[in-house]
Design a protein around this motif. Structure first.
Motif, PDB file in Angstrom:
ATOM      1  N   PRO A  51      52.871  62.761  52.580  1.00  0.00           N
ATOM      2  CA  PRO A  51      54.167  63.021  51.943  1.00  0.00           C
ATOM      3  C   PRO A  51      54.753  64.355  52.421  1.00  0.00           C
ATOM      4  CG  PRO A  51      52.402  63.448  50.414  1.00  0.00           C
ATOM      5  CD  PRO A  51      51.780  62.842  51.632  1.00  0.00           C
ATOM      6  N   ALA A  52      56.050  64.492  52.271  1.00  0.00           N
ATOM      7  CA  ALA A  52      56.710  65.759  52.604  1.00  0.00           C
ATOM      8  C   ALA A  52      56.209  66.833  51.644  1.00  0.00           C
ATOM      9  CB  ALA A  52      58.221  65.598  52.485  1.00  0.00           C
ATOM     10  N   ASP A  55      57.351  66.860  48.138  1.00  0.00           N
ATOM     11  CA  ASP A  55      56.890  65.770  47.259  1.00  0.00           C
ATOM     12  C   ASP A  55      55.463  65.971  46.760  1.00  0.00           C
ATOM     13  OD1 ASP A  55      59.320  64.471  47.571  1.00  0.00           O
ATOM     14  OD2 ASP A  55      58.618  63.350  49.332  1.00  0.00           O
ATOM     15  N   VAL A  56      54.845  67.103  47.107  1.00  0.00           N
ATOM     16  CA  VAL A  56      53.459  67.370  46.734  1.00  0.00           C
ATOM     17  C   VAL A  56      53.434  68.358  45.564  1.00  0.00           C
ATOM     18  CG1 VAL A  56      51.250  68.282  47.495  1.00  0.00           C
ATOM     19  CG2 VAL A  56      52.658  66.940  49.071  1.00  0.00           C
ATOM     20  N   LEU A  57      52.683  68.023  44.538  1.00  0.00           N
ATOM     21  CA  LEU A  57      52.535  68.875  43.371  1.00  0.00           C
ATOM     22  C   LEU A  57      51.236  69.669  43.481  1.00  0.00           C
ATOM     23  CD1 LEU A  57      53.383  69.720  40.492  1.00  0.00           C
ATOM     24  CD2 LEU A  57      52.088  67.752  39.659  1.00  0.00           C
ATOM     25  N   ASP A  58      51.317  70.981  43.348  1.00  0.00           N
ATOM     26  CA  ASP A  58      50.132  71.831  43.380  1.00  0.00           C
ATOM     27  C   ASP A  58      49.554  71.867  41.962  1.00  0.00           C
ATOM     28  OD1 ASP A  58      48.128  73.667  43.656  1.00  0.00           O
ATOM     29  OD2 ASP A  58      49.453  75.350  44.156  1.00  0.00           O
ATOM     30  N   ALA A  59      48.460  71.160  41.754  1.00  0.00           N
ATOM     31  CA  ALA A  59      47.846  71.063  40.433  1.00  0.00           C
ATOM     32  C   ALA A  59      46.673  72.025  40.283  1.00  0.00           C
ATOM     33  CB  ALA A  59      47.393  69.634  40.200  1.00  0.00           C
ATOM     34  N   SER A  60      46.522  72.973  41.196  1.00  0.00           N
ATOM     35  CA  SER A  60      45.375  73.875  41.136  1.00  0.00           C
ATOM     36  C   SER A  60      45.397  74.759  39.887  1.00  0.00           C
ATOM     37  CB  SER A  60      45.300  74.741  42.396  1.00  0.00           C
ATOM     38  OG  SER A  60      46.459  75.560  42.496  1.00  0.00           O
ATOM     39  N   ALA A  61      46.573  75.039  39.330  1.00  0.00           N
ATOM     40  CA  ALA A  61      46.668  75.882  38.131  1.00  0.00           C
ATOM     41  C   ALA A  61      46.714  75.069  36.857  1.00  0.00           C
ATOM     42  CB  ALA A  61      47.916  76.768  38.229  1.00  0.00           C
ATOM     43  N   ALA A  62      46.609  73.765  36.943  1.00  0.00           N
ATOM     44  CA  ALA A  62      46.686  72.913  35.757  1.00  0.00           C
ATOM     45  C   ALA A  62      45.484  73.154  34.851  1.00  0.00           C
ATOM     46  CB  ALA A  62      46.730  71.439  36.153  1.00  0.00           C
ATOM     47  N   GLY A  63      45.718  73.202  33.557  1.00  0.00           N
ATOM     48  CA  GLY A  63      44.645  73.366  32.596  1.00  0.00           C
ATOM     49  C   GLY A  63      44.207  74.789  32.380  1.00  0.00           C
TER      50      GLY A  63
END
Length: 64
Positions: A51-52, A55-63
């Motif tokens: 994906p471009a 269109d990519v979500l950085d979920a490293s900081a999630a939670g």
């Protein structure tokens, strides 16, 4: 055709009876929902691209 029943419902697998035994369809029938997944275009090349960046979500900081 092959069927498997579990606690969530019945899965039915449809396989080609002639030629190569390709998986053609998987159907699920449960108490809450039904779904069907069909497969085709066997032996056709895939055009898979990442994906471009937008269109990519950085979920490293999630939670945190």
């Amino acid at each position: 055709m092959w069927c498997e029943e579990d606690t969530e419902g019945v899965h039915t697998f449809h396989v080609a009876a002639e030629g190569k035994p390709y998986l053609l369809e998987v159907a699920h029938q449960g108490a809450d929902y039904r779904s069907t997944t069909s497969f085709s275009a066997f032996d056709e090349p895939l055009d898979v691209r990442p994906p471009a960046d937008a269109d990519v979500l950085d979920a490293s900081a999630a939670g945190r």
